[in-house]
Design an enzyme around this catalytic site. Structure first.
Site, PDB file in Angstrom:
ATOM      1  N   THR A  87       0.881  -1.088   0.127  1.00  0.00           N
ATOM      2  CA  THR A  87       0.140  -0.073  -0.031  1.00  0.00           C
ATOM      3  C   THR A  87       0.825   1.358   0.040  1.00  0.00           C
ATOM      4  O   THR A  87       1.809   1.291   0.679  1.00  0.00           O
ATOM      5  CB  THR A  87      -1.157  -0.078   1.042  1.00  0.00           C
ATOM      6  OG1 THR A  87      -2.093   1.196   1.075  1.00  0.00           O
ATOM      7  CG2 THR A  87      -0.216  -0.332   2.452  1.00  0.00           C
ATOM      8  N   GLU A  88       0.636   2.043  -1.065  1.00  0.00           N
ATOM      9  CA  GLU A  88       1.693   3.061  -1.173  1.00  0.00           C
ATOM     10  C   GLU A  88       1.919   4.183  -0.066  1.00  0.00           C
ATOM     11  O   GLU A  88       2.808   5.008  -0.405  1.00  0.00           O
ATOM     12  CB  GLU A  88       1.423   4.130  -2.491  1.00  0.00           C
ATOM     13  CG  GLU A  88      -0.036   4.610  -2.530  1.00  0.00           C
ATOM     14  CD  GLU A  88      -0.887   3.658  -3.325  1.00  0.00           C
ATOM     15  OE1 GLU A  88      -1.133   2.465  -3.035  1.00  0.00           O
ATOM     16  OE2 GLU A  88      -2.045   4.282  -3.985  1.00  0.00           O
ATOM     17  N   ASN A  89       0.990   4.129   0.947  1.00  0.00           N
ATOM     18  CA  ASN A  89       1.229   5.001   2.067  1.00  0.00           C
ATOM     19  C   ASN A  89       2.323   4.322   3.031  1.00  0.00           C
ATOM     20  O   ASN A  89       2.535   4.833   4.136  1.00  0.00           O
ATOM     21  CB  ASN A  89       0.110   5.375   2.904  1.00  0.00           C
ATOM     22  CG  ASN A  89      -0.758   4.315   3.369  1.00  0.00           C
ATOM     23  OD1 ASN A  89      -0.869   3.161   2.475  1.00  0.00           O
ATOM     24  ND2 ASN A  89      -1.287   4.159   4.491  1.00  0.00           N
TER      25      ASN A  89
END
Lengths: 219, 236, 219, 236
Positions: free
Chosen positions: A53-55
């Site tokens: 997840t890109e966060n």
């Protein structure tokens, strides 16, 4: 041509399940918000996927029990998630190095339009009153090895989402490899849209009529 | 089930091919993956391009790989070492090509290669022989030189602990080039003193997330270059 | 003019001690190999400096006792060091982000030549037989806020090291702020070399005679 | 003796000036330094340029800063939020400027700013409206857009634990933009749940080395945006 309904072709869950069959064991996968997220529920027994997840988390696990969410453990959709054994946290520049650097095997996204040359539009209608917001979509399509779209074949108004060329503002040029819809699985090839597989009970002409560009039969 | 562990250094480097670009971790002896390098010498691949900060010392590890004439070119910031004649001899006799790069530029080029950045601008080396022939450009009144990202076919890296998913933590200043070389290589191979189950490394302290690491091999008691050199060892 | 000797002017230790007086408490400092390293021994009581070594450690401490060295805890000169409380390890790209990004307050380097415009030559004689090696010197001079040189005023052959323009290959353009030698402390200004302070027992003319470009008196 | 601790969030942001560029950490509510933002609202600085991935929700934290009309411009990847009307209202009425940047480009621009890289090339946004007017260039047959590094006067960041030297570790996905914003700001301010003595954080697990951090302030029980919004809180 009447608007499609859920009674014909695959449901959202069935689309996700169909796509999940095609992801090899051990793949690093980023799932977009919405229907793409459903894919994780249908990974066949015996396969392990690692979710990015890109966060800032690799090894994302399922949502926690109701009421057990941690506001500092969320996914890119800002929902509570968990971390699987073998997970790792990292900062945003490292996270997008994974994306831009081609380290993620597969990204699954929703779409407003996919063109026959693989162009994607999925972030803006371009309407004057709209609040522009892009997030990580442009980075994902530019960097991830394979980009699959999962979407209804047509809009609620019955307009094709697979088109000759996108009319909405683009997310990326020639970036989509394959599209999974309620009606079919379709590859983007040099020659344009090419049928991989029809959904049960759907015939070729039905799909072609609802597709905004020529559809090549499966070979 | 994901398991990136291989049994031996030999297995870990078995597919390194002639002409491959190989990044080799380490700054001086700290972080030098000696067992992987020795396995590569045994394996026999030739005409390699090696990306490494130094060129080893004595006749073990990286210096031994050079001595065996397996390396056509090095991309390096500091190939000279007090107690090694291997690189100087090869260089003077024209048997090895050198692309000399400032250390920070080398690090940033490797990181850029791993991060999908094909080129960037740096102030280092502007006006010096190492910027000759390179494009320069002004930003906000200051001159910078454009440098290209660096990628590799393989990276050989030394970690402290790795898990089966390829997550790695390092030991002190042996960390140096390991994390960025893992990013920049198609196949990143890590030798670690212990290989553990997923979950045994706290996700908050992972330095190289497993996505960057393709193979891990346990070398429980790695040799230190200085000790081998002091003992007069020459490999093989 | 006879070659200088250690009997006139400051010794290496005295040069290091003199330079150490000028570093404020709390500075982040990178010390080059050789005479620069001596500076750490002479930091005045009550000041804490944090030492950066470009191979990936902030908060470097002194050398360990003989025989207690750890081959995986070394400095940029590849010598055994220790880590002080509050230290941090990091990889090379992060380490040179500290350098290039202007986060380090002071770097102290040796020199072969310093020109009156602040150009530095300290990595290569440019001789055909020499093995080129540069390390982090070019990054340090390009990125660190202040760059001081500590060096003998002249070479062993009695040639000035402070020159009109460098004849050796450059390390950086206009990068040096100040030079500490056995004979004097000299600033690089827009007007060229400017005396800050003479070493005890040394007079202005003595320094000017041994300097390859005009020396402005202190103001 | 080095001690970067200040007593209160108010003291930590006291010198933020009108027109300053302020990076604000957080992705959604995770890592949002609410107490520092509220202190900044109290402090009163105006015409700020805010660099942040989002624009907050409800009328607390970043959304409250916007609502108070202290922000002239945001550089942001995703200013829309399900439960906030603050940014949309300001944007539609022309009271705030938006520089929309893809999320990964935003992260890399911040990292570049902190790393002394004035510009770099990325494949993201090529051929889209977000690359309009920007220089593009081919490398190895692929097109990239040139993006500039981003710096700031201040960064407001939320950590888990900090020491007196400014070393910081974060909590899970609240890490997000903190480490790179600390690099890119002249004055990086970190609120942490606890501030400890140097040496209490293992040097192997430090995420933001103290060199990037100028001030630390203890906020033992930080508020969470979603809880404040659910409770109907409007700041001030």
């Amino acid at each position: 041509m009447s608007p499609q309904t859920q009674e014909i072709g695959r449901t959202r869950e069935q689309m996700a399940q169909r796509l999940a069959q095609d992801i090899p064991n051990g793949s690093y996968v980023n799932l977009g918000i919405g229907i793409p997220e459903l894919v994780a529920r249908f990974v066949p027994e015996g396969r392990t996927l690692i979710y990015h997840t890109e966060n800032g988390l690799l090894g994302m696990g399922p949502s926690p029990e109701e009421g057990k969410g941690d506001p500092e453990l969320i996914n890119a959709g800002k929902r509570y998630v968990t971390a699987n054994p073998g997970a790792a946290y990292f900062h945003h520049a490292d996270s997008f190095s994974m994306i831009r650097g081609g380290h993620i095997d597969l990204c699954v996204l929703g779409a407003m339009q996919v063109a026959q040359n693989g162009d994607l539009a999925n972030w803006s209608t371009g309407e004057p009153g709209a609040i522009p917001a892009v997030g990580g979509a442009m980075d994902l399509v530019a960097g991830v090895k394979s980009v699959y779209v999962i979407t209804q074949h047509c809009t609620k108004e019955g307009e094709p989402k697979l088109v000759e060329s996108c009319t909405y503002p683009l997310t990326g040029l020639g970036v989509i490899n394959r599209v999974y819809t309620d009606l079919a699985v379709i590859d983007i090839t040099r020659e344009g849209f090419k049928l991989v597989e029809l959904s049960p009970g759907i015939d070729f002409d039905y799909v072609q009529q609802r597709t905004g560009a020529p559809l090549l039969p499966s070979s | 089930m994901i398991n990136k562990q291989v049994s031996t250094p030999a297995e870990a480097v078995a597919d390194v091919f002639d002409g491959a670009t190989v990044m080799v971790g380490g700054f001086g002896e700290a972080g030098s993956p000696i067992e992987l390098i020795h396995a590569l010498i045994d394996q026999g691949a030739r005409r390699l391009t090696v990306v490494s900060n130094n060129c080893g010392s004595g006749e073990v590890g990286l210096a031994a790989l050079l001595k065996a004439e397996r390396v056509a070119k090095v991309i390096c910031s500091f190939p000279r070492t007090a107690n090694s004649t291997v690189f100087p001899d090869l260089y003077r006799s024209g048997k090895i090509e050198l692309e000399l790069t400032p250390q920070g530029t080398l690090a940033e080029r490797i990181r850029a290669g791993g991060a999908g950045i094909p080129a960037f601008f740096t102030p280092a080396a502007v006006g010096t022989p190492l910027a000759e022939g390179k494009e320069t450009r002004e930003f906000d009144g200051k001159t910078y030189v454009m440098e290209r990202g660096l990628k590799a076919d393989f990276a050989l890296i030394k970690g402290r602990t790795a898990d089966l998913h390829g997550n790695v933590v390092y030991n002190k200043t042996a960390r140096n080039f390991g994390p960025i070389m893992a990013m920049a290589a198609k196949v990143a191979v890590v030798q670690a003193e212990s290989v553990v189950e997923p979950g045994e490394i706290d996700p908050e302290v992972v330095v190289s997330p497993g996505i960057f690491v393709n193979r891990v091999v346990e070398v429980a008691h790695p040799a230190h270059e200085s000790e081998l050199v002091a003992a007069g060892v020459c490999y093989p």
